[in-house]
Design an enzyme around this catalytic site. Structure first.
Site, PDB file in Angstrom:
ATOM      1  N   ARG A  27     133.858 -64.110  33.912  1.00  0.00           N
ATOM      2  CA  ARG A  27     132.750 -63.974  32.875  1.00  0.00           C
ATOM      3  C   ARG A  27     131.378 -64.185  33.435  1.00  0.00           C
ATOM      4  O   ARG A  27     130.313 -62.963  32.704  1.00  0.00           O
ATOM      5  CB  ARG A  27     132.111 -65.056  31.681  1.00  0.00           C
ATOM      6  CG  ARG A  27     134.107 -65.480  31.246  1.00  0.00           C
ATOM      7  CD  ARG A  27     133.798 -67.076  30.331  1.00  0.00           C
ATOM      8  NE  ARG A  27     132.519 -66.879  29.938  1.00  0.00           N
ATOM      9  CZ  ARG A  27     133.485 -66.749  28.333  1.00  0.00           C
ATOM     10  NH1 ARG A  27     134.217 -66.410  27.704  1.00  0.00           N
ATOM     11  NH2 ARG A  27     132.208 -67.044  27.239  1.00  0.00           N
ATOM     12  N   TRP A  74     125.849 -68.278  34.433  1.00  0.00           N
ATOM     13  CA  TRP A  74     125.505 -67.012  34.463  1.00  0.00           C
ATOM     14  C   TRP A  74     123.745 -67.164  33.835  1.00  0.00           C
ATOM     15  O   TRP A  74     123.441 -67.704  33.028  1.00  0.00           O
ATOM     16  CB  TRP A  74     125.718 -66.210  33.434  1.00  0.00           C
ATOM     17  CG  TRP A  74     125.506 -65.016  33.606  1.00  0.00           C
ATOM     18  CD1 TRP A  74     125.928 -64.154  34.764  1.00  0.00           C
ATOM     19  CD2 TRP A  74     125.240 -64.562  32.100  1.00  0.00           C
ATOM     20  NE1 TRP A  74     125.473 -62.515  34.069  1.00  0.00           N
ATOM     21  CE2 TRP A  74     124.284 -63.007  33.357  1.00  0.00           C
ATOM     22  CE3 TRP A  74     123.654 -64.000  32.007  1.00  0.00           C
ATOM     23  CZ2 TRP A  74     124.202 -61.922  32.864  1.00  0.00           C
ATOM     24  CZ3 TRP A  74     123.470 -63.191  31.236  1.00  0.00           C
ATOM     25  CH2 TRP A  74     123.402 -62.051  31.494  1.00  0.00           C
ATOM     26  N   ASN A  98     126.572 -73.563  27.263  1.00  0.00           N
ATOM     27  CA  ASN A  98     127.153 -72.288  26.986  1.00  0.00           C
ATOM     28  C   ASN A  98     125.796 -71.611  26.159  1.00  0.00           C
ATOM     29  O   ASN A  98     125.392 -72.059  24.690  1.00  0.00           O
ATOM     30  CB  ASN A  98     127.948 -71.000  27.204  1.00  0.00           C
ATOM     31  CG  ASN A  98     128.093 -70.069  26.664  1.00  0.00           C
ATOM     32  OD1 ASN A  98     127.500 -69.649  26.774  1.00  0.00           O
ATOM     33  ND2 ASN A  98     128.868 -69.681  26.774  1.00  0.00           N
ATOM     34  N   GLY A  99     124.889 -70.706  26.377  1.00  0.00           N
ATOM     35  CA  GLY A  99     123.836 -70.759  25.564  1.00  0.00           C
ATOM     36  C   GLY A  99     122.077 -70.413  25.796  1.00  0.00           C
ATOM     37  O   GLY A  99     121.898 -70.162  26.616  1.00  0.00           O
ATOM     38  N   LYS A 505     130.251 -46.873  34.479  1.00  0.00           N
ATOM     39  CA  LYS A 505     131.135 -47.750  35.347  1.00  0.00           C
ATOM     40  C   LYS A 505     130.727 -47.311  36.806  1.00  0.00           C
ATOM     41  O   LYS A 505     130.611 -48.311  37.051  1.00  0.00           O
ATOM     42  CB  LYS A 505     132.231 -47.069  35.139  1.00  0.00           C
ATOM     43  CG  LYS A 505     132.846 -47.218  34.084  1.00  0.00           C
ATOM     44  CD  LYS A 505     133.507 -48.370  34.523  1.00  0.00           C
ATOM     45  CE  LYS A 505     133.906 -49.093  32.596  1.00  0.00           C
ATOM     46  NZ  LYS A 505     133.163 -48.920  31.369  1.00  0.00           N
TER      47      LYS A 505
END
Ligand code: M6R
Length: 628
Positions: A27, A74, A98-99, A505
């Site tokens: 993640r 993150w 998370n958030g 990519k």
């Protein structure tokens, strides 16, 4: 995005939580931490960087409790550092989050005016403060969390434990995913099913505003207002090998090579091999490939009937990133095959541009994860306006899947690499199936004229295998390719979105500047970029635009551009014009984009890998973008 794991049970919580966090590494994260019960206290250990750093710190630590929480962070508010890593702890209350808490500045100020001090820059620490404040008056963790929730604005999924309520845990979901695993005398709460799978295949997907209250090995579910709710425990049928690297250096490389199978799995439920026709129902399981496929639960297949399809006058496709480029290919496919107008939008733009959705419109959302915040918000917006939503999704029971009216499943298996590959090609195949079916109900195609389209799809997996054997081509070219100043990817028609996907990519994996452009736009600006230091990747499809595309290639070459062309056959002209020429099999125009994208994935993979980058977890990125 951040990953959350919580555990209660007879196993060693340290190992369960660490292993769970490892499964969530894909993640994206930049620090990690745990808080595990030891005696009457939660011992908190955190580390900046990868999980190996946390594992080192934990190596000699022992815990005698049966409960703990863990987190991979993150960074959003405050840089990656140990002090900003979760769990955050205030007087024995430990939380992971998370958030994004949108009203954090005002809440933080309020708490500071009451004497609270903060040891991190995060928006999350205040959650521990708020819970702790209520714990002091009520001594009840569940009540304290419920009270705290009412103060927060934004998207937040939270796990909380407290030394004053040992062996209790409260989980709350509002936005980012949270799943409860219900094992034998053990409970696991996690952001993703992969962290739960090693312990149990029985799960409950939490919806927004749902709370899980865990006391030892028992759990209860509540809604936001404290009302008790009952939910069914679902059984997940996923094989563990889907989440292993199986000898490949990276998940991404494994997933690139899984693509022929992913396409076969995506189209299989919808193709009748005998009659060479498609139907958006469960047909065509007679093919030989079926035995190799994992068992797929197709109970909830597409619920859009032919009658509904017939009435559709306009289609909107909404998605983000690679899924958006898949949507753009879909725009070409649906308009050209079914002659129905299509508008494709980026989720974050669509949701704020007050879109006009005329009656008889169908909205298609595309999302591998099914959790992308902007795509989910767009879905909710159009549903409020009364539109029907068809979801093309890989993760079953994800938020987007659950909220859509109709479902087409990618069936690609777990995609772990942050860079999306197999979900992209599965989506392109499903969009073709959809376009063919729509064309049939609209009378644009019939059982005879659909055959060439279906045959092209059926032979696609074996044609893809033929492209993947060129893996070495880019592995060898990577050392010279990585020296270029930048990359311009170009194509015309349905190759144009593939050019953009190729550029994405390279950007995300090699951290090199790359742009995707419509080749016909070159003279309107980008030609100025071209000199000897610029690589020009030209997608030359053997279609009605072939001559025009070759002219564009010559223009780039004349300005010194280093040409890498992707064409088909022994094309001497392209070979002479190009520094590197790669031939892909001659194919029907509808499946050609799938063949074209494979070399571009390999190019990006090998350039990034030769630069020594973390291909599976590129810097600053997350697999599942659950906040906007
Ligand atoms: O899960 P989704 O398909 O909704 O994700 C959308 C994008 O975040 C995703 O495709 C992203 O662009 C990938 N990293 C691209 O490789």
């Amino acid at each position: 995005m951040c990953g959350i794991v919580g555990y209660y049970g007879p196993k060693d919580p340290k190992s369960v939580i660490l292993e769970g966090l490892q499964t969530l590494e894909y993640r994206g994260y930049d620090s990690a931490g745990v808080a595990i019960l030891n005696g009457s206290e939660y011992k908190r250990i955190r580390a900046e960087g990868k999980l190996a750093a946390l594992a080192d710190k934990l190596a000699d630590e022992t815990f005698d409790g049966a409960i703990g929480i863990g987190h991979t962070r993150w960074a959003t508010h405050g840089p990656p550092s140990e002090r900003n890593a979760h769990p955050h702890c205030i007087e024995g209350v430990n939380i992971v989050h998370n958030g994004i808490i949108e009203n954090y500045a005002e809440l933080r100020e309020e708490l500071m005016s009451e004497g609270a001090t903060f040891s991190s820059d995060t928006d999350s620490e205040l959650v521990a403060h708020l819970i702790n404040k209520s714990m002091k008056s009520t001594g009840n963790l569940m009540e304290a969390v419920m009270k705290m929730m009412k103060r927060l604005e934004g998207a937040y999924s939270i796990l909380a434990v407290s030394a004053d309520a040992p062996e209790e845990m409260v989980a709350f979901k509002n936005g980012p995913p949270l799943i409860l695993g219900v094992g034998e005398k053990e409970l696991v709460v996690a952001s993703d099913i992969q962290a739960i799978m090693p312990h149990t295949n029985k799960v409950i997907f939490l919806e927004d505003d749902e709370v899980v209250y865990i006391r030892k090995d028992r759990y209860e579910l509540f809604n936001r207002s404290g009302g008790l709710i009952k939910k069914e425990v679902e059984v997940i049928d996923w094989s563990p090998e889907q989440v292993e690297k199986q000898g490949f250096k990276h998940y991404m490389l494994k997933e690139i090579f899984e693509q022929p199978r992913a396409v076969a799995q995506a189209i299989d439920p919808h193709i009748n091999l005998e009659t060479k026709s498609v139907a958006l129902t469960r047909v065509g399981f007679g093919g030989a490939r079926v035995e190799e496929l994992p068992k797929i639960d197709v109970q909830e297949d597409l619920q859009l009937t032919n009658e509904t399809l017939e009435g559709i006058e306009r289609i909107f496709i909404v998605a983000c990133g690679t899924s958006y480029y898949a949507g753009q290919v879909g725009e070409y496919l649906i308009e050209q095959i079914a002659r129905v107008p299509v508008e494709c939008d980026i989720g974050s733009e669509f949701r704020y541009r007050y879109p006009v959705i005329p009656e008889n419109s169908l909205v298609i959302t595309i999302s591998q994860s099914g959790e992308t915040a902007d795509t989910l918000a767009a879905l909710r917006l159009v549903k409020q306006q009364g539109a029907k939503v068809l979801s093309i999704c890989n993760v079953r029971r994800s938020s987007i899947d659950r909220e859509a009216d109709g479902h087409l499943y990618m069936n690609a298996g777990a995609e772990i690499g942050v860079a999306s590959t197999k979900a992209f090609v599965s989506t392109l195949s499903l969009l073709q199936i959809f376009a063919i079916q729509l064309a049939k109900v609209k009378g644009v195609l019939n059982q005879d004229t659909e055959k060439p389209f279906v045959e092209a799809l059926v032979s696609l997996p074996s044609q893809m295998e033929k492209v993947l054997v060129h893996d070495k081509f880019f592995e060898e070219a990577a050392s010279s390719l990585k020296t270029y100043r930048g990359f311009l990817y170009m194509g015309r028609g349905v190759s144009f979105p593939i050019a953009m996907e190729g550029a994405l990519k390279l950007k995300e994996l090699a951290y090199m500047h790359a742009e995707g452009y419509a080749a016909g736009e070159m003279k309107h600006g980008p030609l100025a970029l071209i000199d000897e230091s610029m690589a020009v990747v030209m997608l030359v499809a053997n279609d009605e635009l072939y001559d025009k595309t070759v002219s564009n290639l010559e223009e780039a070459k004349a300005r010194g551009g280093q040409i890498i062309s992707i064409g088909s056959g022994e094309n001497q002209k392209l070979q002479n014009l190009s520094l590197h020429y790669l031939s892909i099999p001659e194919a029907h125009w509808t499946v050609n984009p799938v063949l074209q994208v494979l070399p571009l994935q390999l190019l990006a993979y090998h350039v990034a890998s030769s630069l020594g980058h973390d291909v599976d977890q590129p810097r600053n990125l997350a697999k599942s973008v659950t906040v906007e």
